[in-house]
Motif scaffolding. Structure first.
Motif, PDB file in Angstrom:
ATOM      1  N   LEU A  98       5.245   4.271  14.143  1.00  0.00           N
ATOM      2  CA  LEU A  98       5.185   5.098  12.864  1.00  0.00           C
ATOM      3  C   LEU A  98       4.640   6.397  12.811  1.00  0.00           C
ATOM      4  O   LEU A  98       5.091   7.495  12.384  1.00  0.00           O
ATOM      5  N   TYR A  99       3.501   6.559  13.652  1.00  0.00           N
ATOM      6  CA  TYR A  99       2.916   8.005  14.062  1.00  0.00           C
ATOM      7  C   TYR A  99       4.252   8.880  14.677  1.00  0.00           C
ATOM      8  O   TYR A  99       4.192  10.129  14.154  1.00  0.00           O
ATOM      9  N   LYS A 100       4.556   8.570  15.434  1.00  0.00           N
ATOM     10  CA  LYS A 100       5.743   9.316  16.208  1.00  0.00           C
ATOM     11  C   LYS A 100       6.816   9.830  15.182  1.00  0.00           C
ATOM     12  O   LYS A 100       7.273  10.945  15.045  1.00  0.00           O
ATOM     13  N   LYS A 101       7.235   8.868  14.139  1.00  0.00           N
ATOM     14  CA  LYS A 101       8.201   9.093  13.069  1.00  0.00           C
ATOM     15  C   LYS A 101       7.449  10.233  12.087  1.00  0.00           C
ATOM     16  O   LYS A 101       8.019  11.190  11.916  1.00  0.00           O
ATOM     17  N   MET A 102       6.223   9.899  11.787  1.00  0.00           N
ATOM     18  CA  MET A 102       5.540  10.840  10.836  1.00  0.00           C
ATOM     19  C   MET A 102       5.613  12.346  11.603  1.00  0.00           C
ATOM     20  O   MET A 102       5.519  13.415  10.753  1.00  0.00           O
ATOM     21  N   ALA A 103       4.947  12.398  12.788  1.00  0.00           N
ATOM     22  CA  ALA A 103       4.788  13.628  13.331  1.00  0.00           C
ATOM     23  C   ALA A 103       5.977  14.320  13.487  1.00  0.00           C
ATOM     24  O   ALA A 103       6.010  15.570  13.528  1.00  0.00           O
ATOM     25  N   ARG A 104       7.011  13.625  13.365  1.00  0.00           N
ATOM     26  CA  ARG A 104       8.182  14.450  13.499  1.00  0.00           C
ATOM     27  C   ARG A 104       9.119  14.751  12.113  1.00  0.00           C
ATOM     28  O   ARG A 104      10.307  14.861  12.032  1.00  0.00           O
ATOM     29  N   GLY A 105       8.314  14.462  11.096  1.00  0.00           N
ATOM     30  CA  GLY A 105       8.745  14.746   9.504  1.00  0.00           C
ATOM     31  C   GLY A 105       9.524  13.491   8.983  1.00  0.00           C
ATOM     32  O   GLY A 105      10.073  13.875   7.754  1.00  0.00           O
ATOM     33  N   ILE A 106       9.514  12.372   9.445  1.00  0.00           N
ATOM     34  CA  ILE A 106      10.080  11.191   8.837  1.00  0.00           C
ATOM     35  C   ILE A 106       9.272  10.687   7.698  1.00  0.00           C
ATOM     36  O   ILE A 106       7.971  10.674   7.709  1.00  0.00           O
ATOM     37  N   LYS A 107       9.915  10.644   6.444  1.00  0.00           N
ATOM     38  CA  LYS A 107       8.914  10.346   5.260  1.00  0.00           C
ATOM     39  C   LYS A 107       9.059   8.804   5.137  1.00  0.00           C
ATOM     40  O   LYS A 107       9.667   8.066   5.606  1.00  0.00           O
ATOM     41  N   PHE A 108       7.805   8.311   4.339  1.00  0.00           N
ATOM     42  CA  PHE A 108       7.622   6.843   4.245  1.00  0.00           C
ATOM     43  C   PHE A 108       7.132   6.666   2.867  1.00  0.00           C
ATOM     44  O   PHE A 108       6.726   7.490   2.302  1.00  0.00           O
ATOM     45  N   ASP A 109       7.188   5.304   2.410  1.00  0.00           N
ATOM     46  CA  ASP A 109       6.820   4.865   1.143  1.00  0.00           C
ATOM     47  C   ASP A 109       5.315   4.980   0.974  1.00  0.00           C
ATOM     48  O   ASP A 109       4.495   5.210   2.066  1.00  0.00           O
ATOM     49  N   ALA A 110       4.750   4.871  -0.200  1.00  0.00           N
ATOM     50  CA  ALA A 110       3.444   5.039  -0.634  1.00  0.00           C
ATOM     51  C   ALA A 110       2.761   4.084  -0.213  1.00  0.00           C
ATOM     52  O   ALA A 110       3.312   2.723   0.125  1.00  0.00           O
ATOM     53  N   ILE A 111       1.418   4.276  -0.140  1.00  0.00           N
ATOM     54  CA  ILE A 111       0.529   3.074   0.190  1.00  0.00           C
ATOM     55  C   ILE A 111      -0.065   2.472  -0.854  1.00  0.00           C
ATOM     56  O   ILE A 111      -0.334   3.283  -1.913  1.00  0.00           O
ATOM     57  N   LYS A 112      -0.168   1.030  -1.282  1.00  0.00           N
ATOM     58  CA  LYS A 112      -0.438   0.477  -2.427  1.00  0.00           C
ATOM     59  C   LYS A 112      -2.059   0.240  -2.215  1.00  0.00           C
ATOM     60  O   LYS A 112      -2.653  -0.155  -1.393  1.00  0.00           O
ATOM     61  N   VAL A 113      -2.908   0.556  -3.157  1.00  0.00           N
ATOM     62  CA  VAL A 113      -4.265   0.682  -3.269  1.00  0.00           C
ATOM     63  C   VAL A 113      -4.909  -0.101  -4.286  1.00  0.00           C
ATOM     64  O   VAL A 113      -4.439   0.174  -5.512  1.00  0.00           O
ATOM     65  N   CYS A 114      -5.959  -0.753  -4.323  1.00  0.00           N
ATOM     66  CA  CYS A 114      -6.848  -1.269  -5.482  1.00  0.00           C
ATOM     67  C   CYS A 114      -8.361  -0.679  -5.243  1.00  0.00           C
ATOM     68  O   CYS A 114      -8.932  -1.134  -4.236  1.00  0.00           O
ATOM     69  N   ASP A 115      -8.717   0.347  -6.034  1.00  0.00           N
ATOM     70  CA  ASP A 115      -9.885   0.899  -5.826  1.00  0.00           C
ATOM     71  C   ASP A 115      -9.718   1.760  -4.632  1.00  0.00           C
ATOM     72  O   ASP A 115      -8.824   2.639  -4.392  1.00  0.00           O
ATOM     73  N   SER A 116     -10.516   1.484  -3.699  1.00  0.00           N
ATOM     74  CA  SER A 116     -10.476   2.175  -2.119  1.00  0.00           C
ATOM     75  C   SER A 116      -9.847   1.362  -1.048  1.00  0.00           C
ATOM     76  O   SER A 116     -10.021   1.614   0.076  1.00  0.00           O
ATOM     77  N   LEU A 117      -9.311  -0.063  -1.639  1.00  0.00           N
ATOM     78  CA  LEU A 117      -8.975  -0.785  -0.625  1.00  0.00           C
ATOM     79  C   LEU A 117      -7.620  -0.817  -0.493  1.00  0.00           C
ATOM     80  O   LEU A 117      -6.707  -0.740  -1.405  1.00  0.00           O
ATOM     81  N   ILE A 118      -6.949  -0.993   0.903  1.00  0.00           N
ATOM     82  CA  ILE A 118      -5.618  -0.891   1.106  1.00  0.00           C
ATOM     83  C   ILE A 118      -5.009  -2.211   0.876  1.00  0.00           C
ATOM     84  O   ILE A 118      -5.325  -3.132   1.417  1.00  0.00           O
ATOM     85  N   ILE A 119      -4.058  -2.295  -0.102  1.00  0.00           N
ATOM     86  CA  ILE A 119      -3.419  -3.522  -0.326  1.00  0.00           C
ATOM     87  C   ILE A 119      -2.231  -3.756   0.631  1.00  0.00           C
ATOM     88  O   ILE A 119      -1.923  -4.859   1.135  1.00  0.00           O
ATOM     89  N   ASP A 120      -1.410  -2.488   0.628  1.00  0.00           N
ATOM     90  CA  ASP A 120      -0.292  -2.534   1.296  1.00  0.00           C
ATOM     91  C   ASP A 120      -0.061  -1.023   2.130  1.00  0.00           C
ATOM     92  O   ASP A 120      -0.055  -0.272   1.531  1.00  0.00           O
ATOM     93  N   GLY A 121       0.031  -1.018   3.402  1.00  0.00           N
ATOM     94  CA  GLY A 121       0.188   0.248   4.069  1.00  0.00           C
ATOM     95  C   GLY A 121      -0.558   0.522   5.101  1.00  0.00           C
ATOM     96  O   GLY A 121      -1.066   1.619   5.574  1.00  0.00           O
ATOM     97  N   HIS A 122      -1.547  -0.465   5.805  1.00  0.00           N
ATOM     98  CA  HIS A 122      -2.538  -0.355   6.810  1.00  0.00           C
ATOM     99  C   HIS A 122      -1.842   0.643   7.853  1.00  0.00           C
ATOM    100  O   HIS A 122      -2.540   1.732   8.269  1.00  0.00           O
ATOM    101  N   HIS A 123      -0.822   0.051   8.559  1.00  0.00           N
ATOM    102  CA  HIS A 123      -0.237   0.829   9.579  1.00  0.00           C
ATOM    103  C   HIS A 123      -0.002   2.337   9.212  1.00  0.00           C
ATOM    104  O   HIS A 123      -0.085   3.434  10.113  1.00  0.00           O
ATOM    105  N   ARG A 124       0.714   2.356   8.118  1.00  0.00           N
ATOM    106  CA  ARG A 124       1.303   3.716   7.796  1.00  0.00           C
ATOM    107  C   ARG A 124       0.073   4.581   7.188  1.00  0.00           C
ATOM    108  O   ARG A 124       0.096   5.913   7.795  1.00  0.00           O
ATOM    109  N   TYR A 125      -0.978   4.198   7.038  1.00  0.00           N
ATOM    110  CA  TYR A 125      -2.167   5.048   6.389  1.00  0.00           C
ATOM    111  C   TYR A 125      -2.760   5.512   7.943  1.00  0.00           C
ATOM    112  O   TYR A 125      -3.039   6.623   7.978  1.00  0.00           O
ATOM    113  N   ILE A 126      -3.060   4.623   8.770  1.00  0.00           N
ATOM    114  CA  ILE A 126      -3.737   5.089   9.927  1.00  0.00           C
ATOM    115  C   ILE A 126      -2.821   6.036  10.725  1.00  0.00           C
ATOM    116  O   ILE A 126      -3.148   7.203  11.251  1.00  0.00           O
ATOM    117  N   SER A 127      -1.377   5.742  10.511  1.00  0.00           N
ATOM    118  CA  SER A 127      -0.447   6.814  11.325  1.00  0.00           C
ATOM    119  C   SER A 127      -0.461   8.250  10.733  1.00  0.00           C
ATOM    120  O   SER A 127      -0.173   9.217  11.211  1.00  0.00           O
TER     121      SER A 127
END
Length: 127
Positions: free
Chosen positions: A35-64
């Motif tokens: 995911l990092y390689k793709k993001m660093a080269r401009g590939i777009k991804f879906d939003a991260i789902k959160v509740c308060d400050s907790l990641i519900i869906d998208g941990h790998h995308r967030y770190i990347s």
């Protein structure tokens, strides 16, 4: 970034003062790296789902996104059973790849399609 490991990830999280918290105890380094390689080269991804400050869906995308210095949209999500917050220092970043070759091909097709690229163009960008 030459080496993608827990130390680099935790340094990035600290330097960027990451506001979102993990609800997963384990994350896959190979998945983050792809995911990092793709993001660093401009590939777009879906939003991260959160509740308060907790990641519900998208941990790998967030770190990347932190590693690639890319802003991802966040969407409010209802609380799920994943409500235990882990400090990032407690998260195990494992060398195990959670995706099969078929999974990787599937995601590459979807990423190419959503970014209006031919699969070959996407693969060339991520080499």
């Amino acid at each position: 970034m030459n080496v993608l490991d827990k130390t680099n990830i935790l340094n990035t999280i600290a330097n960027k003062q990451a506001e979102l918290r993990s609800t997963h105890k384990k994350l896959s380094l190979p998945l983050i790296n792809r995911l990092y390689k793709k993001m660093a080269r401009g590939i777009k991804f879906d939003a991260i789902k959160v509740c308060d400050s907790l990641i519900i869906d998208g941990h790998h995308r967030y770190i990347s996104s932190l590693l690639a210095d890319v802003d991802l949209e966040t969407l409010k999500s209802p609380k799920t059973s994943a409500t235990i917050a882990y400090d990032w220092t407690e998260v195990d970043f494992v060398a195990e790849d959670w995706d099969t070759e078929d999974d990787i091909l599937h995601w590459n097709h979807l990423d190419a399609q959503s970014n209006i690229l031919a699969l070959e163009e996407l693969l060339e960008l991520t080499r």
